[in-house]
Motif scaffolding. Structure first.
Motif, short mmCIF file in Angstrom:
data_model
loop_
_atom_site.label_atom_id
_atom_site.label_comp_id
_atom_site.label_asym_id
_atom_site.label_seq_id
_atom_site.Cartn_x
_atom_site.Cartn_y
_atom_site.Cartn_z
N LYS A 179 22.53 -92.93 17.93
CA LYS A 179 21.12 -93.37 18.64
C LYS A 179 21.07 -94.58 19.46
O LYS A 179 20.34 -94.84 20.37
N SER A 180 22.01 -95.47 18.98
CA SER A 180 22.22 -96.88 19.70
C SER A 180 23.27 -96.82 20.73
O SER A 180 23.04 -97.75 21.47
N GLU A 181 24.03 -95.64 20.94
CA GLU A 181 25.03 -95.56 22.14
C GLU A 181 25.15 -94.15 22.39
O GLU A 181 26.02 -93.57 22.22
N PRO A 182 23.89 -93.88 22.97
CA PRO A 182 24.06 -92.46 23.58
C PRO A 182 25.01 -91.99 24.46
O PRO A 182 25.52 -92.80 25.35
N VAL A 183 25.56 -90.91 24.42
CA VAL A 183 26.65 -90.48 25.33
C VAL A 183 26.43 -89.37 26.19
O VAL A 183 25.40 -89.35 26.78
N VAL A 184 26.84 -88.23 25.84
CA VAL A 184 26.28 -86.87 26.58
C VAL A 184 24.84 -86.54 25.82
O VAL A 184 24.69 -86.66 24.88
N SER A 185 24.13 -85.89 26.82
CA SER A 185 22.64 -85.49 26.40
C SER A 185 22.64 -83.85 26.49
O SER A 185 22.08 -83.48 25.58
N GLU A 186 23.14 -83.47 27.71
CA GLU A 186 22.24 -82.07 27.84
C GLU A 186 23.35 -81.36 28.85
O GLU A 186 23.71 -81.71 29.98
N PHE A 187 23.66 -80.00 28.31
CA PHE A 187 24.63 -79.33 28.91
C PHE A 187 23.88 -77.88 29.35
O PHE A 187 23.12 -77.30 28.73
N PRO A 188 23.79 -77.49 30.78
CA PRO A 188 23.05 -76.51 31.27
C PRO A 188 24.01 -75.30 30.94
O PRO A 188 25.36 -75.10 30.93
N ILE A 189 23.45 -74.22 30.20
CA ILE A 189 24.22 -73.06 29.81
C ILE A 189 23.25 -71.77 30.32
O ILE A 189 21.85 -71.90 30.58
N VAL B 106 24.40 -89.85 8.13
CA VAL B 106 22.73 -89.52 7.95
C VAL B 106 22.44 -89.41 9.33
O VAL B 106 22.31 -90.30 10.34
N LEU B 107 21.59 -88.34 9.78
CA LEU B 107 21.03 -87.93 11.05
C LEU B 107 19.39 -88.09 10.74
O LEU B 107 18.98 -87.60 9.61
N LEU C 231 22.54 -89.69 15.32
CA LEU C 231 22.95 -90.27 13.96
C LEU C 231 22.25 -91.68 13.57
O LEU C 231 21.97 -92.54 14.48
N TYR C 232 21.96 -91.88 12.34
CA TYR C 232 21.03 -92.92 11.99
C TYR C 232 22.20 -94.02 11.33
O TYR C 232 21.85 -95.04 11.40
N TYR C 233 23.06 -93.39 10.50
CA TYR C 233 23.95 -94.08 9.67
C TYR C 233 25.25 -93.08 9.39
O TYR C 233 25.52 -92.27 9.45
N ASP C 234 26.37 -94.10 9.65
CA ASP C 234 27.65 -93.39 9.58
C ASP C 234 28.56 -94.52 8.42
O ASP C 234 28.83 -95.83 8.90
N SER C 235 28.99 -94.18 7.33
CA SER C 235 29.94 -95.14 6.65
C SER C 235 31.06 -95.51 6.96
O SER C 235 31.62 -96.67 6.86
N MET C 236 31.56 -94.84 8.46
CA MET C 236 32.53 -95.30 9.25
C MET C 236 32.20 -96.68 10.00
O MET C 236 32.95 -97.60 10.08
N ASP C 237 30.87 -96.96 9.90
CA ASP C 237 30.46 -98.35 10.74
C ASP C 237 30.27 -99.28 9.22
O ASP C 237 30.26 -99.01 8.42
N VAL C 238 30.08 -100.65 9.85
CA VAL C 238 29.83 -101.34 8.95
C VAL C 238 28.69 -101.80 8.26
O VAL C 238 28.04 -102.70 7.62
#
Length: 587
Positions: free
Chosen positions: A469-479, A559-560, A566-573
């Motif tokens: 959520k804090s660092e959005p990358v790709v958002s939407e793919f047309p299919i 945690v999403l 993504l709200y929380y990831d234990s990979m982060d500090v």
């Protein structure tokens, strides 16, 4: 059918706007007018052209007309000293005695600027605002000798209002009604103390109604149609204001001590601009313009002699428009013939959708976001291409949209495919699919692809990708759907326009997409403090998750939130903070 001016306006406003309105008068007749949005976001009642906006500093033109009427009648002169008319007006600075009525109208008085207390209020109750102003000024000093230079000043128009009321021996609001609004049939045009409930006042969002005891400098509330009726006074002879007074108002009175300063000298009497020219719009000479900006509104009045036209516009701030240029663009659109190519539609690129709206010579580019369509670019047509203010261009080859930036042209997007969906695919729309096979060392799912969902926008299908959520990358793919189990990207744009092809498919109750496996939220059981198992586990958070399970080496928790981001990831500090709902992935 909705007129093209309104179509263009709707494409330009922010998706969460409250309201805006415009009106054009030509040869004394309203030729185009509309209002979009709601009166407020409490009751969400649709707005009409009878609804009123606070036009704030455009009120200065009304006040100036009231003053010039006194001049026409020989009751005062522009060079009369204000202190002689208002002996109750005093300041600590003796220079105040040199302030003339004219200096109050051309912003050269040297007064402090604005008496802010009760400038804008939420009540129509009348109180002695004049006493507050006089008390404020009596404890103030001037910032310059009167007449030294012009700088925007509300205080001067408050004094001008007091002069009008004193000489007429009646409340200022009664002067306005008797000498201007009743004569031009502008029933919606009022001040705080004469509000007409037949013409509802707009409020921005859920904010309080805004009223102005500072009537002469900013207190007018009006519909745009009635604002045009007032503006028409400056285009034709009338019994309200003499031609001599109109010429005096339209003269350049502003003064400056800087040789290169071209701003201050554009002040007329009341007018912001008496020598108004814009490189993008040929409106001719002798154009007059006045803006107004309150706590919640922005407005504009423009007089265009070349077209014998009056232009009026007002918006709530949440519309997010550049009001002066918007008004000129809208009127230019009204004037233009329908001789321009139309490439309107949804266009797909590698990372999402854009909506292109071409109306005559204008192109609005909107990006699809979580809040809706948001304008990202505004361009003008010439020689087969649309160009923005930075010089970047857009043009088309068949269904393909190409962009030129810094002299480099690339294929960017293509016309999105419209597709009817069967009931099975419709049942998959707008559901979250949560990744279930990420690893404890996978950084990708920390940034993107932690969940996906199928979406449908104006008959176009796409796959929305959720990430950090804090660092959005790709958002939407047309299919497009190929059969009951498969879908795929259909983009074939060169360069980066069709990179990273996605082919989601369903098998054994799971969704496989972009090399990850996903499980539908409908198939996820609630989280009730379950612990790690040998395989990844995905659970739905239905109640506030206060504490996470203990994490061992080579394990991970994601945690999403309920949106799938993504709200929380234990990979982060970062420290975990409780979340009320969403999803938890035990890796």
């Amino acid at each position: 059918m909705e007129n093209q001016v309104t179509q263009l306006l709707k494409a330009m406003v922010k998706p969460d706007y409250t309201a805006c309105s415009y009106a054009f008068m030509q040869d004394g007749k309203i030729v185009c007018a509309d209002a979009i949005g709601v009166i407020d976001k409490i009751n969400n009642q649709p707005i009409t052209t009878d609804c009123t906006f606070n036009v704030c500093s455009i009120s200065k033109i009304y006040c100036t007309v009231c003053v010039m009427q006194l001049v026409d009648e020989g009751l005062i002169q522009l060079e009369d000293k204000v202190a002689d008319i208002l002996p109750e007006f005093t300041m600590k600075d003796e220079r105040y005695k040199d302030i003339t009525v004219r200096m109050c109208l051309d912003h050269s008085s040297g007064l402090p600027g604005t008496q802010w207390k009760h400038f804008s209020v939420s009540t129509t109750s009348k109180f002695d605002y004049y006493s507050e102003v006089l008390n404020y000024l009596s404890n103030s000093t001037l910032k310059a000798d009167p007449g030294t230079y012009s700088t925007y000043c509300n205080d001067g128009f408050t004094l001008a209002e007091m002069v009008v009321s004193k000489v007429r021996n009646m409340p200022y609001e009664d002067v306005l009604r008797k000498y201007i609004t009743e004569k031009i049939g502008a029933k919606s045009t009022n001040t705080t103390y004469t509000i007409n409930s037949d013409y509802p006042l707009v409020s921005e969002g859920k904010k309080p109604k805004e009223y102005f005891p500072i009537q002469g400098a900013g207190g007018i509330t009006t519909s745009m149609i009635d604002l045009c009726k007032f503006g028409q006074l400056f285009l034709e002879p009338n019994s309200i204001l003499s031609e001599k007074s109109k010429a005096l108002m339209a003269k350049s009175w502003g003064t400056t001590f800087l040789e290169s300063d071209l701003g201050a000298i554009d002040f007329g009497l009341g007018w912001d601009l008496v020598r108004h020219h814009d490189p993008d719009y040929d409106f001719g000479d002798s154009v007059l313009a006045k803006g107004g900006n309150s706590m919640f509104f922005s407005s504009r009045l423009i007089i265009v002699p070349k077209y014998n036209a009056v232009l009026a516009f007002s918006e709530t701030h949440d519309c997010g428009l550049d009001v002066p240029t918007t008004l000129m663009r809208l009127f230019n659109t009204y004037l233009e013939p329908n001789t321009y190519p139309d490439y309107s539609g949804i266009y797909a690129h590698a990372f999402g959708l854009q909506k292109i709206t071409t109306i005559k010579s204008s192109m609005v580019v909107q990006d699809k976001t979580e809040k809706g369509w948001i304008m990202s670019d505004l361009l003008n047509y010439a020689d087969g291409k649309w160009t923005n203010e930075k010089g970047n261009q857009i043009f088309f080859e068949g269904d393909y949209l190409l962009k030129t930036t810094r002299n480099r042209t690339v294929a960017f997007a293509q016309k999105a495919k419209k597709q009817e969906l069967n009931s099975l695919w419709k049942s998959r729309l707008n559901k979250k699919y949560i990744v279930c096979d990420t690893t404890y060392y996978d950084i990708v799912t920390n940034q993107m692809l932690c969940s996906v969902e199928f979406n449908r926008t104006e008959d176009t299908m796409s796959l929305i990708v959720h990430g950090n959520k804090s660092e959005p990358v790709v958002s939407e793919f047309p299919i497009e759907a190929i059969d009951d189990t498969h879908a795929q990207s259909y983009l074939n744009t060169p360069c980066n326009g069709s990179r990273d092809r996605i082919e989601p498919y369903f098998e054994d109750g799971k969704l496989y997409c972009a090399s990850y496996t996903y499980i539908c939220e409908d198939d996820i059981e609630p989280y009730t403090s379950q612990l790690f198992k040998k395989e990844n586990q995905v659970y739905k958070i239905n109640n506030t998750l206060e504490v996470l399970p203990t994490i061992c080496e080579n394990h991970r928790i994601l945690v999403l939130d309920s949106n799938g981001d993504l709200y929380y990831d234990s990979m982060d500090v970062e420290e975990y903070k409780p979340i009320e709902s969403g999803f938890i992935i035990l890796v």
